[in-house]
Design a protein around this motif. Structure first.
Motif, PDB file in Angstrom:
ATOM      1  N   TRP A  23       4.846 -18.853  -4.758  1.00 54.40           N
ATOM      2  CA  TRP A  23       4.246 -18.194  -3.462  1.00 54.40           C
ATOM      3  C   TRP A  23       3.710 -16.893  -3.557  1.00 54.40           C
ATOM      4  CZ3 TRP A  23       7.185 -16.101   1.262  1.00 54.40           C
ATOM      5  CH2 TRP A  23       6.345 -16.099   2.584  1.00 54.40           C
ATOM      6  N   HIS A  24       2.295 -16.795  -3.833  1.00 60.64           N
ATOM      7  CA  HIS A  24       1.673 -15.504  -3.840  1.00 60.64           C
ATOM      8  C   HIS A  24       1.433 -14.769  -2.524  1.00 60.64           C
ATOM      9  CE1 HIS A  24      -0.669 -12.202  -5.626  1.00 60.64           C
ATOM     10  NE2 HIS A  24      -1.614 -12.632  -4.666  1.00 60.64           N
ATOM     11  N   VAL A  25       1.972 -13.555  -2.320  1.00 59.05           N
ATOM     12  CA  VAL A  25       1.685 -12.953  -1.042  1.00 59.05           C
ATOM     13  C   VAL A  25       0.821 -11.680  -1.575  1.00 59.05           C
ATOM     14  CG1 VAL A  25       2.476 -11.445   0.792  1.00 59.05           C
ATOM     15  CG2 VAL A  25       3.615 -13.639  -0.195  1.00 59.05           C
ATOM     16  N   ASN A  26      -0.369 -11.630  -1.034  1.00 59.70           N
ATOM     17  CA  ASN A  26      -1.389 -10.513  -1.278  1.00 59.70           C
ATOM     18  C   ASN A  26      -0.936  -9.322  -0.519  1.00 59.70           C
ATOM     19  OD1 ASN A  26      -3.439  -8.807  -1.588  1.00 59.70           O
ATOM     20  ND2 ASN A  26      -5.091 -10.195  -1.187  1.00 59.70           N
ATOM     21  N   THR A  27      -0.447  -8.233  -1.135  1.00 55.96           N
ATOM     22  CA  THR A  27       0.085  -7.027  -0.462  1.00 55.96           C
ATOM     23  C   THR A  27      -0.527  -5.894  -1.038  1.00 55.96           C
ATOM     24  OG1 THR A  27       1.773  -6.666  -2.404  1.00 55.96           O
ATOM     25  CG2 THR A  27       2.506  -7.849  -0.323  1.00 55.96           C
ATOM     26  N   GLY A  28      -2.028  -6.051  -1.745  1.00 53.96           N
ATOM     27  CA  GLY A  28      -2.802  -5.005  -2.039  1.00 53.96           C
ATOM     28  C   GLY A  28      -2.759  -4.299  -3.141  1.00 53.96           C
ATOM     29  N   VAL A 222      -6.697  -5.096   5.724  1.00 47.41           N
ATOM     30  CA  VAL A 222      -6.828  -5.050   7.304  1.00 47.41           C
ATOM     31  C   VAL A 222      -6.784  -6.194   7.932  1.00 47.41           C
ATOM     32  CG1 VAL A 222      -8.196  -4.218   8.900  1.00 47.41           C
ATOM     33  CG2 VAL A 222      -8.000  -2.899   6.852  1.00 47.41           C
ATOM     34  N   CYS A 223      -7.489  -7.229   7.181  1.00 46.07           N
ATOM     35  CA  CYS A 223      -7.521  -8.594   7.695  1.00 46.07           C
ATOM     36  C   CYS A 223      -6.055  -9.485   7.784  1.00 46.07           C
ATOM     37  CB  CYS A 223      -8.623  -9.476   7.028  1.00 46.07           C
ATOM     38  SG  CYS A 223     -10.007  -8.578   7.062  1.00 46.07           S
ATOM     39  N   LEU A 224      -5.428  -9.166   6.820  1.00 48.64           N
ATOM     40  CA  LEU A 224      -3.964  -9.852   6.323  1.00 48.64           C
ATOM     41  C   LEU A 224      -2.937  -9.315   7.196  1.00 48.64           C
ATOM     42  CD1 LEU A 224      -4.560 -10.461   2.569  1.00 48.64           C
ATOM     43  CD2 LEU A 224      -3.981 -11.997   4.097  1.00 48.64           C
ATOM     44  N   TRP A 225      -2.955  -7.857   7.422  1.00 45.51           N
ATOM     45  CA  TRP A 225      -1.573  -7.332   7.791  1.00 45.51           C
ATOM     46  C   TRP A 225      -1.872  -6.515   8.911  1.00 45.51           C
ATOM     47  CZ3 TRP A 225       2.034  -9.477   5.508  1.00 45.51           C
ATOM     48  CH2 TRP A 225       1.948  -9.865   4.119  1.00 45.51           C
ATOM     49  N   THR A 283     -11.369 -12.051  -0.021  1.00 49.02           N
ATOM     50  CA  THR A 283     -10.009 -11.772   0.418  1.00 49.02           C
ATOM     51  C   THR A 283      -9.015 -12.512  -0.764  1.00 49.02           C
ATOM     52  OG1 THR A 283      -9.875 -14.013   1.702  1.00 49.02           O
ATOM     53  CG2 THR A 283     -10.431 -11.671   2.893  1.00 49.02           C
ATOM     54  N   GLY A 284      -9.561 -12.924  -1.863  1.00 51.03           N
ATOM     55  CA  GLY A 284      -8.839 -13.381  -2.720  1.00 51.03           C
ATOM     56  C   GLY A 284      -7.836 -14.694  -2.614  1.00 51.03           C
ATOM     57  N   GLU A 293      -4.399 -18.188   6.298  1.00 52.45           N
ATOM     58  CA  GLU A 293      -4.392 -16.936   7.038  1.00 52.45           C
ATOM     59  C   GLU A 293      -5.434 -15.963   6.497  1.00 52.45           C
ATOM     60  OE1 GLU A 293      -0.907 -14.931   7.652  1.00 52.45           O
ATOM     61  OE2 GLU A 293      -0.435 -14.645   5.365  1.00 52.45           O
ATOM     62  N   GLY A 294      -5.781 -15.977   5.252  1.00 54.80           N
ATOM     63  CA  GLY A 294      -6.179 -15.107   4.534  1.00 54.80           C
ATOM     64  C   GLY A 294      -7.841 -15.538   4.533  1.00 54.80           C
TER      65      GLY A 294
END
Lengths: 480, 283
Positions: A23-28, A222-225, A283-284, A293-294
């Motif tokens: 589970w990859h969470v894009n936290t920048g 910005v879009c993700l969080w 957004t990767g 959601e991304g």
């Protein structure tokens, strides 16, 4: 201890940990360097972005010797070409907000996050910022290499150029924003002579800093969080919504092209697992994992996939605008037969007609009448009943205008007080007037009374405002 | 807790319970933490610059020296500055001269509302509607005159109405006859009119019954009643019997307007006179 352990199903716990490992969470933590590929949707995206030119150049339009569109906060006036909108008319603003909220809803229900993917300032500004990055630092692999590279004069020069350009765009964004609220030409004059007011300065600084930070560094974060609209739009999508979708029926099982294997006897699906769709995603995300959601539905992965399919000679549209229902059953309810679309459209039409009606009936003279409640009525020495009214006359004409006040209603009424009132243009003038009615003429406790103000400007144009109020008599008088 | 991590390579903290429950590392975004530290720094800076920490009876004042009451005072000064130009003009003008200028009148009315509420409304009502034994200010009936100068004089020095109670001087029948005259002047009998003249009522109320403003005597012919008008005959009977402010009558009607010359400045009284004049009955 062992009791407890026996209660926990070990296999399912292992599954959970295994899943979280993937589970990859894009936290920048890692900057996304998206590849730029030409294509149909890329072209549409640029056309959509052009809308924002209005933001930059709109303030410089003139109309009747002043800024065509000006939100004049200190004077509490909003100029829209020939129309002046005052706070009294701001009920139209709520209709306008309703219109855009529902527009967002209907577009999202039909075609997904069109706003996010094509029009949102976060997307557009980030797009321009990364274009500058690409022009100065090169394509993604070179950019990643430059990030790792030790600092030297060449790297510093490149970075300096990039950040200067970013800041310049940010600065123009800030100035353009403020120019909608101040006279644009005067703003530039004050800017160039370092004579800017505190409020303008703070807002330019905020927007410059905000643009630089959000488009330069935060980007998809910005879009993700941060963005609530991203989440809201997510729940507006249903099974009939067309969004960029990977056709897994066609694509799976994915696999690289094996040399020598004939095309008609291959064991894999159409997806050649080239990862181009991931490489171009700003957004990767990996669109092949389905709607997520991304995904801002910018459709750049469609361009990427189509160009690859063209190269390998397989049909286009492995990734295409498609609804979940269409993907599952091959057909989808037409737009015109969806109740949601109809309801949204009705609300859109209602709010739009309200705005049109409001704009077309904006009177030049607006009269408000406030009946004094304390006292409601006063008995005069001659036995007549007097009521007090506060008349407020709003003059939206471009010049001061003397108006005459008249009243009509109960028989025998007398208007006491000065009947001529000079109204200031763009301003509100209040005047107390008294109306007396002989007791003998009062047969009801409350009856309508109508006030009219009329004025004529120097060109002979007649302006008129009318308002109905009530004349109140004491019950004891009515009984007699 | 195990000494050796049984799940090497996994992103865990090394804390393991029940052989297979372990805590994973899922740090929140770095930029979020940066924001967190910035907001902490903001808090510290705010505490240094502005009042923040309570210390017993006092509090930390902050290096900027800002205070809420100070800001209020500043706002007040700004308002006074805006008002000054009108106030200066008003100070040099008489009430009549203020009334001659529409703008100044509007300013005076707007700026005297609070004054009226503080000093007048308790008796005369917030809109001058009067109440109980207190006269209506919004009508055109004035005991002492409705010119702005008279109103100003009334506020400055106060008023004290005077009518002797006639209970011991007149018979009940005579009082009833006179009361019927006051209740319906135009429709009264000849007998009542003769009684009015013979008993000397005209001395204060005038031969025509319209009152004499120099004395503050009531106009008996108009529709407005100084005291209760619910039952005109009963009201007139009571007033004729017990009088107004008669020291010898324990049940006399009371009608006293206090003097305001010691409580209000001349300028404030002038503004109030204009305010009352504009309530609806100024003459």
């Amino acid at each position: 201890m062992s009791d407890l352990k026996s209660q926990i199903p070990t296999a399912s716990v292992d599954d959970l940990y295994a899943e979280s490992g993937h589970w990859h969470v894009n936290t920048g933590e890692e900057t996304i360097h998206a590849k730029r590929m030409p294509g149909k949707w890329r072209r549409y995206k640029w056309w959509a972005s052009l809308v924002w030119l209005v933001f930059f150049f709109g303030p410089y339009l003139r109309w009747d010797g002043r800024q065509a569109v000006l939100f004049d906060i200190p004077e509490r006036q909003f100029h829209l070409f020939g129309v002046t909108i005052l706070p009294q008319d701001f009920w139209m603003l709520s209709l306008l907000l309703l219109f855009f909220a529902i527009l967002l809803a209907v577009v999202t229900a039909v075609a997904g996050r069109v706003w996010c993917g094509f029009f949102c300032f976060q997307t557009v500004w980030t797009d321009v910022y990364t274009l500058i990055e690409e022009k100065l630092e090169g394509p993604p692999p070179k950019r990643r290499k430059l990030e790792q590279a030790p600092w030297d004069a060449a790297k510093a020069r490149t970075k300096l150029a990039k950040h200067s350009l970013w800041l310049l765009i940010a600065l123009f964004t800030g100035i353009s924003f403020v120019a909608w609220f101040n006279d644009a030409y005067r703003l530039w004059g004050e800017l160039l002579t370092f004579d800017l007011g505190m409020v303008a300065l703070v807002f330019i600084a905020l927007f410059t800093g905000g643009t630089y930070l959000l488009a330069g560094f935060m980007r998809e974060q910005v879009c993700l969080w941060l963005c609530p609209y991203a989440r809201i739009q997510g729940v507006m999508i249903d099974k009939t919504t067309v969004v960029p979708t990977y056709d897994l029926n066609r694509g799976e099982p994915r696999g690289r092209i094996k040399k020598g294997e004939p095309e008609d006897r291959r064991s894999t699906g159409d997806c050649i697992d080239c990862n181009q769709c991931v490489a171009v995603c700003p957004t990767g995300v990996d669109i092949r994992q389905g709607q997520q959601e991304g995904c801002i539905t910018c459709a750049l992965c469609i361009d990427a996939c189509d160009s690859v399919m063209e190269k390998v000679g397989r049909p286009l549209g492995l990734i295409r605008y498609e609804s979940l229902e269409g993907l599952e059953s091959g057909s989808c309810v037409p737009v015109a037969r969806r109740p949601r679309v109809w309801v949204y459209t009705l609300i859109l039409l209602a709010s739009l007609s309200g705005i049109v009606w409001g704009l077309s009936t904006l009177g030049s003279i607006d009269l408000k009448v406030i009946h004094s409640r304390q006292p409601l009525f006063v008995l005069q020495s001659d036995g007549s009943i007097q009521n007090k009214y506060t008349l407020k006359v709003l003059n939206k004409t471009p010049a001061d205008l003397p108006v005459r006040i008249t009243a009509s209603g109960p028989e025998g009424l007398v208007l006491v007080g000065d009947e001529v009132l000079v109204t200031e243009h763009g301003g509100l003038v209040a005047r107390d007037v008294f109306v007396r009615v002989p007791q003998a003429k009062l047969d009801r406790e409350s009856q309508p009374i109508s006030f009219v103000v009329t004025g004529q400007d120097s060109q002979g144009q007649v302006y008129r405002g009318e308002r109905t109020s009530v004349f109140i008599a004491p019950p004891s008088v009515v009984r007699n | 807790m195990a000494d050796k991590n049984p799940f090497p390579g996994e992103n865990n903290t090394g804390h393991v319970w029940d052989d297979n429950i372990r805590e994973l590392r899922n740090p929140i975004p770095r930029w979020w933490m940066i924001g967190f530290w910035i907001s902490l720094a903001w808090w510290v800076a705010y505490g240094i610059l502005y009042p923040m920490i309570p210390m017993g009876e006092s509090w930390s004042k902050g290096v900027l020296g800002w205070s809420m009451v100070g800001e209020y005072q500043e706002g007040l000064e700004q308002v006074e500055k805006v008002r000054a130009k009108y106030e200066e003009q008003i100070a040099g003008l008489s009430a009549e001269e203020i009334l001659a200028d529409e703008g100044l009148t509007a300013y005076t009315v707007a700026s005297s509302r609070v004054l009226f509420g503080d000093y007048c409304a308790a008796c005369h009502g917030s809109g001058g509607q009067g109440g109980d034994i207190f006269p209506v200010l919004a009508d055109d009936d004035w005991l002492y005159g409705g010119s702005v100068a008279t109103i100003q004089q009334t506020i400055t020095n106060g008023r004290r109405g005077m009518m002797i109670g006639h209970g011991s001087m007149l018979s009940e029948q005579e009082i009833a006859t006179l009361a019927s005259l006051v209740a319906d002047w135009d429709g009264a009998s000849e007998e009542a009119r003769t009684l009015y003249q013979s008993k000397g009522c005209f001395g204060c109320h005038g031969a025509d019954g319209k009152g004499i403003q120099a004395l503050g005597s009531a106009n008996l012919t108009d529709a407005v009643w100084r005291f209760s008008d619910l039952d005109p005959v009963a009201s007139a009977t009571y007033t004729i019997t017990h009088g107004v402010n008669d020291p010898n009558q324990p049940k006399t009607r009371e009608a006293v307007m206090p003097a305001f010359n010691e409580r209000l400045s001349e300028n404030e009284i002038k503004k109030l006179a204009v305010y009352v004049y504009k309530l609806g009955g100024g003459q």
